[in-house]
Design a protein around this motif. Structure first.
Motif, PDB file in Angstrom:
ATOM      1  N   GLY A   1      -8.760  -0.003   4.495  1.00 43.92           N
ATOM      2  CA  GLY A   1      -7.864  -0.470   5.546  1.00 43.92           C
ATOM      3  C   GLY A   1      -7.409  -1.905   5.354  1.00 43.92           C
ATOM      4  O   GLY A   1      -8.148  -2.754   4.839  1.00 43.92           O
TER       5      GLY A   1
ATOM      6  N   THR B   1      -6.719  -3.757   7.952  1.00 48.11           N
ATOM      7  CA  THR B   1      -7.481  -4.482   8.973  1.00 48.11           C
ATOM      8  C   THR B   1      -8.871  -4.801   8.420  1.00 48.11           C
ATOM      9  O   THR B   1      -9.398  -5.894   8.634  1.00 48.11           O
ATOM     10  CB  THR B   1      -7.611  -3.617  10.249  1.00 48.11           C
ATOM     11  N   ARG B   2      -9.457  -3.845   7.719  1.00 48.11           N
ATOM     12  CA  ARG B   2     -10.770  -4.047   7.088  1.00 48.11           C
ATOM     13  C   ARG B   2     -10.723  -5.271   6.179  1.00 48.11           C
ATOM     14  O   ARG B   2     -11.589  -6.148   6.235  1.00 48.11           O
ATOM     15  CB  ARG B   2     -11.111  -2.780   6.292  1.00 48.11           C
TER      16      ARG B   2
ATOM     17  N   ARG C   1       0.835  -1.206   0.000  1.00 52.48           N
ATOM     18  CA  ARG C   1       0.000   0.000   0.000  1.00 52.48           C
ATOM     19  C   ARG C   1       0.868   1.254   0.000  1.00 52.48           C
ATOM     20  O   ARG C   1       0.551   2.242  -0.666  1.00 52.48           O
ATOM     21  CB  ARG C   1      -0.957   0.010   1.205  1.00 52.48           C
TER      22      ARG C   1
ATOM     23  N   LYS D   1      -3.091   7.188   1.356  1.00 57.68           N
ATOM     24  CA  LYS D   1      -2.739   7.408   2.766  1.00 57.68           C
ATOM     25  C   LYS D   1      -1.664   8.502   2.837  1.00 57.68           C
ATOM     26  O   LYS D   1      -0.488   8.240   3.113  1.00 57.68           O
ATOM     27  CB  LYS D   1      -2.270   6.099   3.410  1.00 57.68           C
TER      28      LYS D   1
ATOM     29  N   ALA E   1     -14.369   6.321  10.344  1.00 53.71           N
ATOM     30  CA  ALA E   1     -14.034   7.078  11.551  1.00 53.71           C
ATOM     31  C   ALA E   1     -12.722   7.815  11.268  1.00 53.71           C
ATOM     32  O   ALA E   1     -12.127   7.654  10.201  1.00 53.71           O
ATOM     33  CB  ALA E   1     -13.924   6.139  12.734  1.00 53.71           C
ATOM     34  N   THR E   2     -12.244   8.611  12.220  1.00 51.67           N
ATOM     35  CA  THR E   2     -11.089   9.467  11.914  1.00 51.67           C
ATOM     36  C   THR E   2      -9.836   8.658  11.577  1.00 51.67           C
ATOM     37  O   THR E   2      -9.006   9.098  10.799  1.00 51.67           O
ATOM     38  CB  THR E   2     -10.772  10.438  13.072  1.00 51.67           C
ATOM     39  N   GLY E   3      -9.723   7.463  12.147  1.00 50.06           N
ATOM     40  CA  GLY E   3      -8.561   6.626  11.821  1.00 50.06           C
ATOM     41  C   GLY E   3      -8.917   5.158  11.681  1.00 50.06           C
ATOM     42  O   GLY E   3      -8.042   4.292  11.808  1.00 50.06           O
ATOM     43  N   ASP E   4     -10.182   4.882  11.435  1.00 51.65           N
ATOM     44  CA  ASP E   4     -10.646   3.490  11.385  1.00 51.65           C
ATOM     45  C   ASP E   4     -11.767   3.323  10.372  1.00 51.65           C
ATOM     46  O   ASP E   4     -12.508   4.272  10.106  1.00 51.65           O
ATOM     47  CB  ASP E   4     -11.206   3.073  12.760  1.00 51.65           C
ATOM     48  N   ASN E   5     -11.904   2.132   9.863  1.00 51.26           N
ATOM     49  CA  ASN E   5     -13.038   1.803   8.986  1.00 51.26           C
ATOM     50  C   ASN E   5     -14.233   1.338   9.821  1.00 51.26           C
ATOM     51  O   ASN E   5     -14.080   0.962  10.983  1.00 51.26           O
ATOM     52  CB  ASN E   5     -12.639   0.711   7.987  1.00 51.26           C
TER      53      ASN E   5
ATOM     54  N   GLY F   1      -8.963  -0.993  12.515  1.00 52.28           N
ATOM     55  CA  GLY F   1      -7.777  -0.216  12.151  1.00 52.28           C
ATOM     56  C   GLY F   1      -6.550  -0.873  12.746  1.00 52.28           C
ATOM     57  O   GLY F   1      -6.668  -1.672  13.691  1.00 52.28           O
TER      58      GLY F   1
ATOM     59  N   TYR G   1      -4.651  14.359   6.399  1.00 50.31           N
ATOM     60  CA  TYR G   1      -5.024  14.070   7.782  1.00 50.31           C
ATOM     61  C   TYR G   1      -5.392  15.288   8.617  1.00 50.31           C
ATOM     62  O   TYR G   1      -5.891  15.151   9.729  1.00 50.31           O
ATOM     63  CB  TYR G   1      -3.965  13.189   8.464  1.00 50.31           C
TER      64      TYR G   1
END
Ligand code: PMP
Length: 308
Positions: free
Chosen positions: A226, A228-229, A68, A166, A201-205, A263, A171
Motif C-alpha cells: 500500500g 499508505t503503508r 503503481r 492491483k 485486511a480485505t482492503g488495508d495493510n 489504506g 478482488y
C-alpha cells in the motif's frame, strides 16, 4: 436515442449528486457513462485500478498512485496510449471540473474490448476516472478502534506475482472475505496467506507495534504494498521508530502491544480486537494515536494541487 457518449459543456451547471467523470477521452456525467458488455474488465476482471484521495484541493501521493498504476499495467501487458503525465493531469482536471477538493478518486483501466480470452483479439484499453464524495468510517471508529476477525478466505499462493498487482480480477477473493467479516459483525476481515502467515485486511495493510517497534508483513507475504503503508513507514522512521517488514503469524498479532490498519480510504485506523482477543488493553495505543496525528498533519499539508 443517441448512442454516443455525451460531452459536457464546461460551463454547464452540474447536477448533483452525479459527478462528472472521465471515460475514454471524454468528460461525461457518471450516471450516463456506459461500458460495453464485451469489455474485458467486465467479462474477465481483466484490468487494474487505483483508489486515490484528495485533501483540501491537493491529491495525496498522486505520483506514487500513478506510478503503481503503470507498474500494474506493465505487469498485465496493457500498453496505455496515455502518458503518466496525462493521467496525472486528467485526474486533477476531473477534480477541478467537479469542484471537489476532498474526494476519493477511482481510476480503472481494462484491457479493452473483445470477446474471448486471447488478448490478441482485445483492443483499445478502457480508462475511467471517477471521483466520488468520501464515505468513510465514522470518526468514532478512529477513537475506539476496529474489531477485526480472521476470515477463512485466504490470499491464494503468496509467492505468485499476480497477487501483488492491483488488478480488478483478484478482488473477488477480497469481497468474499468481506462477506465473512460482515457476517461475524466485524469491522474488517484479516486474511492469511496460503502459508498461514498474516497478509492483509480485505482492503488495508496491517501493522503491529511490539516494544515500540512497527512490524508489517513483507510484499512476499502476497500483499498489495500500500501507498499508505509506505507513507506510514516513512513517517514512523522519521519519528525515530524502528520499522521492519517481517512475516507475522496470528500469535504475533494476538500478543502485540498495538495494531492498526492502513489504506487510502481508511487512512490509519486502530485495530483493538482480533478474534475476540483484546490487542494490548483493547484501546488504540499511544504510538498508533501519535502516528495517526502525524499522518493527518501530512495529508493536510502535502500533495499535488488540483489547480493548474
Ligand atoms: N491491500 C489491499 C488488498 C487493498 O485493496 C488496498 C487498497 N484499498 C490496500 C492494501 C492499501 O493500499 P493503499 O494504501 O495504496 O490504498
Amino acid at each position: 436515442m443517441a448512442r454516443t457518449k455525451k460531452l459536457i459543456d464546461i460551463d454547464e451547471p452540474q447536477v448533483p449528486p452525479a459527478p462528472l467523470m472521465y471515460l475514454n477521452g471524454e468528460v461525461v456525467h457518471a450516471h450516463e457513462a456506459k461500458l460495453s458488455v464485451i469489455d474485458h474488465g467486465f467479462l474477465y476482471g481483466d484490468g487494474v485500478f487505483e483508489g486515490i484521495r484528495a485533501y483540501g484541493g491537493r491529491v495525496w501521493k498522486l505520483d506514487e498512485h500513478v506510478a503503481r498504476l503503470y507498474k500494474s499495467l506493465k505487469v498485465i501487458l496493457v500498453d496505455l496510449p496515455m502518458t503518466p503525465q496525462e493521467m496525472r493531469d486528467t485526474i486533477r482536471m476531473i477534480l477541478r471540473r467537479n469542484h471537489l477538493t476532498d474526494a476519493y478518486i477511482r481510476v480503472t483501466v481494462s484491457r479493452g474490448l473483445g470477446l474471448g480470452l486471447d488478448p490478441r483479439g482485445v483492443s483499445n484499453p478502457t480508462v475511467a476516472i471517477m471521483p466520488s464524495k468520501l464515505s468513510l468510517y465514522p470518526e468514532e471508529m478512529y477513537e475506539k478502534g476496529l474489531n477485526v476477525v480472521t476470515v477463512s478466505t485466504r490470499i491464494p499462493t503468496a509467492d505468485a506475482w499476480e497477487v501483488r498487482v492491483k488488478s480488478t480480477g483478484k478482488y473477488l477473493n477480497n469481497i468474499m472475505a468481506k462477506f465473512e467479516a460482515n457476517r461475524m459483525g466485524a469491522g474488517e476481515g484479516l486474511m492469511l496467506n496460503s502459508a498461514g502467515c498474516v497478509a492483509e485486511a480485505t482492503g488495508d495493510n496491517v501493522f503491529i507495534v511490539v516494544g515500540g517497534k512497527l512490524l508489517t508483513p513483507p510484499g512476499s507475504a502476497g500483499i498489495l504494498e500500500g501507498i499508505t503503508r509506505a507513507a506510514v513507514m516513512e513517517i514512523a522512521t522519521a519519528a525515530g521508530y524502528g520499522v521492519e517488514e517481517r512475516n507475522l503469524t496470528l500469535f504475533d498479532l494476538y500478543t502485540a502491544d498495538e495494531a492498526f490498519l492502513t489504506g487510502t480510504a481508511a487512512e490509519m485506523i486502530p485495530m483493538v480486537r482480533l478474534d475476540d482477543r483484546k490487542i494490548g488493553n483493547g484501546k488504540p495505543g499511544p504510538i498508533t494515536n501519535k502516528l495517526i496525528r502525524m499522518f493527518r498533519a501530512r495529508t493536510a499539508s502535502d500533495g499535488v494541487s488540483i489547480e493548474d
